[in-house]
Design an enzyme around this catalytic site. Structure first.
Site: not given
Length: 315
Positions: A56, A126, A203, A208-209
């Site tokens: 990140y 990851h 998520s 965010g949706f």
């Protein structure tokens, strides 16, 4: 906040994903001071699972988290990841997998330095590198546990057979896969429950949706990476608003927000599930943590099970 167990770790029922503070969602809008406040407030609220990764930024997220946790390291369960890389000077579209033992052994020491700690509580592979036998990647990670640099191992974005293969070499404490009301992962959730492994949804808000704050692709900044995701293409996004309508109906009955219902739904998938919604704002953090107190009824869960499937693939 109530505690939950993932592997041998005890953490708050809702954790904090830090990626968006410096990567993918930020572009030129980083506010490190506010991000530090978010991390401090998370600790105060009991959201003690703090999640980051070396990729990140790359590297900037671990540096930020390390600064925020100075003097508070022992109050959290610190998770980071290895196995993805971005070539110098490139953006995240050039990301590639590297699960080689050589990379893992070098990367962990750099992560420790950036995080300002002598050990990592939960270290994830990851992504599985298909060019490197999983036995080699996982064996290198197990070495780090033996050296005391890492306390527990996790693995991300995997299928049940991959988790089982890793678990046979060295115990898997947690699996981090995407899970939300528009990205279901029933097989891996079931496998982890049956085998005493934690499940950490990333998520859980559908990037965010599911908060209901987007009504069109125009609501996203021009350089927001979600423009590249099929579900956020304008026509798909408009069709997917039907999902939010169903979530909002449940939220209204509880005096909650759609985002809280989305997070509470992940919590209802098992006592071994600890979602890590990400945010850059204290107000959103407090809202997300409030989901830990929201108990969905059987009728709520049945209604949410019938939300329409999303239009568009994940990537």
């Amino acid at each position: 906040m109530d505690k939950r167990g993932i592997g041998g770790l005890s953490v708050g029922a809702v954790g904090l994903g830090c990626m968006g503070m410096t990567f993918a969602y930020t572009a030129g809008e980083r506010d490190d001071a506010e991000s530090v406040r978010v991390i401090h407030r998370a600790v105060e609220l009991g959201a003690t699972l703090i999640d980051t990764s070396d990729v990140y930024g790359p590297f900037t997220n671990e540096e930020l988290v390390g600064r925020a946790l100075r003097g508070r390291r022992d109050e959290v369960v610190l998770a980071t990841k290895v196995g993805l890389r971005i070539p110098e000077g490139e953006d995240n579209r050039a990301m590639y997998r590297d699960g080689s033992p050589e990379h893992i052994r070098a990367a962990v020491r750099e992560s420790l330095r950036r995080l300002g700690t002598d050990h990592i509580d939960l270290y994830y592979l990851h992504r599985v590198d298909e060019d490197v036998p999983l036995e080699e990647s996982w064996g290198a990670l197990a070495e780090l546990v033996g050296q005391g640099l890492v306390r527990n191992l996790g693995i991300s974005d995997v299928r049940p057979e991959q988790v089982a293969a890793a678990h046979a070499i060295h115990p898997v404490a947690a699996v981090q896969n995407e899970l939300s009301l528009w990205t279901r992962d029933d097989e891996v959730v079931a496998w982890t429950a049956e085998n005493g492994v934690g499940f950490v949804p990333y998520s859980p808000l559908g990037r965010g949706f599911l908060t209901g704050t987007f009504t069109s692709a125009a609501d996203l900044a021009e350089d927001d990476f979600r423009h590249r995701l099929p579900r956020f293409a304008d026509e798909a996004l408009k069709a997917n608003l039907a999902i939010v309508d169903r979530v909002r109906a449940v939220a209204d009955r509880h005096g909650a927000t759609p985002g809280q219902v989305a997070i509470a739904w992940t919590l209802a998938q098992g006592a071994h599930v600890v979602p890590i919604p990400g945010t850059k704002r204290v107000s959103r953090l407090e809202e997300n943590c409030g989901a830990a107190d929201l108990v969905l009824t059987d009728a709520d869960l049945a209604e949410l099970a019938e939300v329409p499937p999303p239009v568009g693939t994940r990537y």
